[in-house]
Design an enzyme around this catalytic site. Structure first.
Site, short mmCIF file in Angstrom:
data_model
loop_
_atom_site.label_atom_id
_atom_site.label_comp_id
_atom_site.label_asym_id
_atom_site.label_seq_id
_atom_site.Cartn_x
_atom_site.Cartn_y
_atom_site.Cartn_z
CB SER A 269 3.29 5.63 7.00
OG SER A 269 4.03 6.49 6.23
CG HIS A 412 2.46 7.29 1.91
ND1 HIS A 412 3.44 6.32 1.87
CD2 HIS A 412 2.41 7.73 3.19
CE1 HIS A 412 3.97 6.20 3.08
NE2 HIS A 412 3.36 7.03 3.89
C1 GCU Z 1 7.88 10.37 5.76
C2 GCU Z 1 9.09 9.47 5.90
C3 GCU Z 1 8.73 8.02 5.66
C4 GCU Z 1 7.58 7.63 6.55
C5 GCU Z 1 6.45 8.59 6.34
C6 GCU Z 1 5.25 8.41 7.27
O1 GCU Z 1 7.45 10.40 4.44
O2 GCU Z 1 10.04 9.92 4.99
O3 GCU Z 1 9.83 7.19 5.89
O4 GCU Z 1 7.18 6.31 6.30
O5 GCU Z 1 6.89 9.91 6.60
O6 GCU Z 1 5.35 7.85 8.34
O7 GCU Z 1 4.21 8.94 6.87
#
Ligand code: GCU
Length: 433
Positions: A269, A412
């Site tokens: 992420s 995710h």
């Molecule tokens: C949010 C953000 C993302 C990021 C994510 C994370 O969703 O919008 O860009 O990658 O957090 O780090 O979990």
């Protein structure tokens, strides 16, 4: 400000929990920070990507030397100036305290080593604790996977010998790390069994993950007296986390048990964005695995699908993770001189694996695939293998070339089966046992 932080962690936590929900949630909010989100392929729009093999002066890159001497440094500079911000080099006062040299651990399969890396002479200042497991019984330097994580080292592995860490709590103070964390644990055993070491560090040791954090993290060491902000092209939090990874690499270069030429780095992420930037910036990293890095990472910013620069840099969200210049592109993405494919291309000729999830629409898995495909010409140019297809593979169908792409079925983050692909990719490209 406190609310900002809670919101940030909340988003992060729920985002990663989707990984275990495995496809039950599509991670596709309809508006974020009041900005509508598009998930309709018909409304993605058209765009032209900057050519990674054309110099800023319009001349084509005709040989590898021009790539390495001109276009690559120029591209790094463009990312510094416009997206992540410039960061300093190795600090002169840095030191390593190997406070645990080697203790048999994990039922005799590993040797545990723990190190504190102090970033300055002042040992009360920012420092990072590094936890390392080396395969037991190996007498030559081992390849290693370094995972930068959202939770303290003491919650990364079931091992009571790990130094109890601290995490950032409310009120911007560090608090003792809770005994457990909802972030998935490190899957150490299969790596050790293949002769690969595993190391981990908590990202908050380097720089906290909230807005207005300048006085708390490593960047505080570089503020001049009276300064409360960095220049428009100076480092945001992602560049600080990546800088910390380079300092860990500095340590590996001194550790005779580690082969510093075979260090892979993994992050999920926002830490997926971090490892991409670390690998782009610091060519000592031999291989990068970026999980669900999405917008600001591997996904194409010019594709209006899922998160956009405008969502990412909205004042209530994650602008602080980037340099201030990045916000300029919120409504002008076509003026950004770089895009996700160029970040991937900066890894060339070194291997890079993008792991995504088919229901993680917010992070735009197709945008990551298209970026990986568009980085292919640079890999080919340097005699390496890109994805070699413009057909996006279905979930569960890995491509593990020098550019790798693997989309799991689910949301995710990483799920246990992703680790099989990570190990396979490392075995293939770092020629491990
Ligand atoms: C949010 C953000 C993302 C990021 C994510 C994370 O969703 O919008 O860009 O990658 O957090 O780090 O979990």
């Amino acid at each position: 400000m406190l609310t900002t932080r809670r919101r940030a962690i909340g988003t992060l936590g729920s985002g990663l929990l989707l990984s275990t929900a495995h496809g039950q949630n599509t991670n596709a909010p309809e508006t974020v920070a009041g900005i509508p989100v598009n998930y309709d392929e018909a409304r993605v729009g058209t765009y032209t990507l900057p050519d990674p093999l054309t110099l800023a002066n319009g001349q084509p890159v005709r040989d590898a030397q021009t790539w390495y001497r001109k276009r690559r440094p120029e591209t790094v500079h463009l990312f510094e100036e416009n997206q992540f911000g410039r960061s300093p080099g190795r600090p002169p006062g840095m030191s390593f305290d190997v406070f645990e040299k080697g203790t048999p651990a994990l039922d005799g399969t590993a040797i545990r080593r723990q190190v504190t890396i102090y970033f300055s002479k002042d040992k009360t200042g920012p420092k990072v604790d590094l936890l390392l497991y080396l395969p037991a019984g190996t007498h030559k330097p081992v390849p290693l996977l370094l995972n930068i994580r959202f939770s303290a080292n003491s919650t990364a592995v079931d091992d009571s010998g790990i130094k109890p860490g601290e995490i950032w709590g409310r009120d911007r103070k560090k608090i003792p790390a809770p005994k457990s964390s909802h972030f998935p644990k490190l899957n150490v055993a299969p790596f050790l069994a293949r002769g690969i070491g595993i190391a981990t560090a908590y990202y908050g040791d380097i720089e906290p993950d909230f807005d207005g954090e300048l006085v708390y993290g490593v960047r505080s060491l570089y503020l001049k007296p009276g300064e409360t902000a960095f220049a428009l092209d100076e480092w945001g939090a992602i560049a600080a986390w990546a800088w910390g990874l380079s300092r860990i690499m500095d340590y590996f270069e001194t550790d005779a048990s580690v082969d510093p030429k075979r260090v892979a780095v993994l992050g999920v992420s926002r830490l997926g964005k971090t490892v991409l930037w670390a690998g782009a910036h610091d060519t000592r990293f031999a291989l990068v695995i970026a999980s669900c890095s999405g917008e600001g990472g591997a996904a194409l910013s010019r594709r209006n699908y899922g998160e956009t620069i405008k969502h990412l840099t909205a004042p209530s969200r994650f602008a602080y993770q980037f340099c201030a210049n990045y916000r300029k592109y919120a409504d002008h993405v076509n003026q950004l001189p770089v895009d996700g494919h160029m970040l991937i291309a900066l890894m060339a000729p070194r291997p890079v694996l993008l792991q995504t999830g088919d229901t993680d629409r917010w992070s735009d898995p197709k945008g990551e695939f298209l970026a990986a495909a568009a980085a292919g010409p640079v890999y080919h140019f340097l005699g390496k293998q890109g994805l070699d297809t413009d057909k996006m593979p279905a979930a569960g169908q890995p491509i593990l070339h020098d550019i790798g792409y693997y989309m799991h079925s689910g949301g995710h983050g990483t799920i246990p089966s992703d680790w099989d692909q990570f190990l396979k990719f490392m075995n293939l490209h770092l020629k491990t046992a």
